[in-house]
Motif scaffolding. Structure first.
Motif, PDB file in Angstrom:
ATOM      1  N   SER A 139       0.859  -1.193   0.000  1.00 47.05           N
ATOM      2  CA  SER A 139       0.000   0.000   0.000  1.00 47.05           C
ATOM      3  C   SER A 139       0.889   1.235   0.000  1.00 47.05           C
ATOM      4  O   SER A 139       1.217   1.795   1.040  1.00 47.05           O
ATOM      5  N   VAL A 167     -17.372  -1.602   2.305  1.00 44.73           N
ATOM      6  CA  VAL A 167     -15.954  -1.842   2.602  1.00 44.73           C
ATOM      7  C   VAL A 167     -15.138  -0.878   1.750  1.00 44.73           C
ATOM      8  O   VAL A 167     -15.420  -0.682   0.565  1.00 44.73           O
ATOM      9  N   TYR A 173     -11.404   2.127   1.850  1.00 52.82           N
ATOM     10  CA  TYR A 173     -10.136   2.599   2.411  1.00 52.82           C
ATOM     11  C   TYR A 173     -10.358   3.465   3.645  1.00 52.82           C
ATOM     12  O   TYR A 173     -11.398   4.112   3.790  1.00 52.82           O
ATOM     13  N   ILE A 174      -9.361   3.502   4.518  1.00 49.51           N
ATOM     14  CA  ILE A 174      -9.336   4.443   5.628  1.00 49.51           C
ATOM     15  C   ILE A 174      -8.969   5.809   5.044  1.00 49.51           C
ATOM     16  O   ILE A 174      -7.898   5.940   4.432  1.00 49.51           O
ATOM     17  N   ILE A 202     -16.485  -0.287   7.040  1.00 51.35           N
ATOM     18  CA  ILE A 202     -15.466  -1.290   7.361  1.00 51.35           C
ATOM     19  C   ILE A 202     -14.277  -0.974   6.462  1.00 51.35           C
ATOM     20  O   ILE A 202     -14.374  -1.066   5.237  1.00 51.35           O
ATOM     21  N   ARG A 203     -13.143  -0.606   7.065  1.00 51.06           N
ATOM     22  CA  ARG A 203     -12.096   0.042   6.281  1.00 51.06           C
ATOM     23  C   ARG A 203     -10.724  -0.593   6.510  1.00 51.06           C
ATOM     24  O   ARG A 203     -10.422  -1.080   7.600  1.00 51.06           O
ATOM     25  N   SER A 204      -9.904  -0.548   5.472  1.00 50.91           N
ATOM     26  CA  SER A 204      -8.531  -1.046   5.555  1.00 50.91           C
ATOM     27  C   SER A 204      -7.705  -0.360   4.480  1.00 50.91           C
ATOM     28  O   SER A 204      -8.201  -0.099   3.382  1.00 50.91           O
ATOM     29  N   PRO A 205      -6.410  -0.095   4.749  1.00 51.32           N
ATOM     30  CA  PRO A 205      -5.542   0.468   3.711  1.00 51.32           C
ATOM     31  C   PRO A 205      -5.094  -0.583   2.692  1.00 51.32           C
ATOM     32  O   PRO A 205      -4.478  -0.250   1.690  1.00 51.32           O
ATOM     33  N   SER A 206      -5.413  -1.855   2.952  1.00 48.59           N
ATOM     34  CA  SER A 206      -4.979  -2.955   2.093  1.00 48.59           C
ATOM     35  C   SER A 206      -6.116  -3.404   1.185  1.00 48.59           C
ATOM     36  O   SER A 206      -7.192  -3.778   1.658  1.00 48.59           O
ATOM     37  N   ALA A 244      -6.962  -7.013   1.953  1.00 46.28           N
ATOM     38  CA  ALA A 244      -7.846  -7.144   3.110  1.00 46.28           C
ATOM     39  C   ALA A 244      -9.276  -6.779   2.733  1.00 46.28           C
ATOM     40  O   ALA A 244     -10.240  -7.439   3.164  1.00 46.28           O
ATOM     41  N   GLN A 245      -9.441  -5.741   1.924  1.00 45.78           N
ATOM     42  CA  GLN A 245     -10.780  -5.361   1.483  1.00 45.78           C
ATOM     43  C   GLN A 245     -11.420  -6.497   0.679  1.00 45.78           C
ATOM     44  O   GLN A 245     -12.613  -6.798   0.845  1.00 45.78           O
ATOM     45  N   LEU A 251     -12.590  -9.097   3.061  1.00 43.33           N
ATOM     46  CA  LEU A 251     -13.781  -8.648   3.784  1.00 43.33           C
ATOM     47  C   LEU A 251     -15.032  -8.782   2.921  1.00 43.33           C
ATOM     48  O   LEU A 251     -16.083  -9.266   3.380  1.00 43.33           O
TER      49      LEU A 251
END
Length: 311
Positions: free
Chosen positions: A134, A196, A198-199, A222-226, A229-230, A233
């Motif tokens: 990322s 779902v 990004y942050i 529901i958030r992730s920088p990856s 991972a998204q 999810l």
């Protein structure tokens, strides 16, 4: 104007170059495969030979002085020339040395990694570093030989060309859709659906801010920088999410929803202007251009189908 280079150990200049590129003594040592004490000793020896200070110590690490900036121009030229000599010398035996590639996590893990064995098989003596994460290593600071980026750089001693467009769409898992009605229009996403994404303050490229292109005001819960991972999810039923089609279409757990919500982005091949003609860079560029062209239907599924674009 380039500085006059005194005769000294080339390893001292390599240490200087690594510190200039990474900005930190410890990172430079890891890049060189030596301990920080050795790197520091080589820098002090070079500064003594030049009778000048090349770096200032700051809270974040080492910053080049004016003398250091001047020396960097000459050492970059030396490093590029040394690389060209080395690669020409072994041209008959194929490429050698190391090619470091920085790519976005999605493209690096889900597209490039699946094809890179072909390039490696053609050049078995070439070590390949694939940094798929990322964020990007900087070709300007020579942290990477090549970067596959989401936009054309606007500044720096770089050369770039467009690799390909790619599409993203909105996806949900089959289990998720079995538990609730699928959205029929973008406005339905405001009611009873988890998203779902990004942050916001960890988005590393503006091209990744695309929820508003689907429906104004959408926010992920529901958030992730990856992106990996998204993907996990969304596939596990946590919510709907925007995913690159080259990732999502190969996952039988996922279903495309709101097919009219088609987002288009681009990949760019970027390298430092001083190494753009090195054989390992030119041959990788040619191979990647061919590979991307062959994978057009994966990167842009349904490209020829008539549909609206949200990009």
């Amino acid at each position: 104007m380039p500085m006059t280079i005194p005769s000294t150990d080339w390893s001292d200049y390599q240490a200087f170059l690594a510190i200039a590129r990474t900005g930190q003594l410890a990172k430079a040592a890891r890049l060189l495969g030596v301990d920080p004490t050795t790197t520091g000793r080589r820098l002090r020896r070079l500064e003594a030979a030049l009778s000048t200070t090349l770096f200032e110590q700051t809270r974040s690490g080492q910053e080049l002085t004016e003398a250091g900036e001047t020396l960097l121009q000459s050492v970059e030229q030396m490093a590029a020339a040394a690389g060209q000599i080395s690669e020409r010398a072994v041209a008959g035996d194929g490429l050698t040395g190391t090619l470091r590639i920085s790519a976005s996590e999605g493209f690096g893990c889900w597209f490039l990694a699946r094809h890179l064995t072909d390039f490696q098989a053609r050049h078995p003596h070439l070590a390949i570093d694939l940094v798929a994460s990322s964020g990007f290593l900087s070709p300007s600071r020579r942290e990477a030989d090549v970067a596959i980026m989401l936009s054309r750089p606007r500044k720096g001693p770089l050369v770039a060309h467009k690799l390909s467009d790619y599409t993203l769409g909105l996806y949900a898992s089959r289990d998720y859709l079995a538990a609730r009605p699928a959205p029929e229009v973008p406005a339905d996403l405001d009611e009873g659906h988890a998203l779902v994404g990004y942050i916001p303050d960890l988005v590393y490229a503006p091209e990744l801010r695309y929820l508003d292109e689907i429906h104004a005001g959408l926010q992920a819960t529901i958030r992730s920088p990856s992106i990996t991972a998204q993907h996990s999810l969304v596939a596990s039923g946590a919510g709907l999410g925007v995913l690159p089609c080259f990732m999502a279409e190969s996952d039988p757990r996922l279903v495309r929803v709101l097919a009219e919500c088609r987002i288009t982005r681009s990949f760019w091949f970027v390298t430092h202007q001083d190494i753009r003609k090195l054989p390992r860079v030119t041959q990788f560029r040619q191979w990647l251009d061919e590979t991307v062209q062959l994978g057009e239907d994966v990167l842009m599924p349904g490209r020829r189908a008539p549909m609206d674009s949200a990009a």
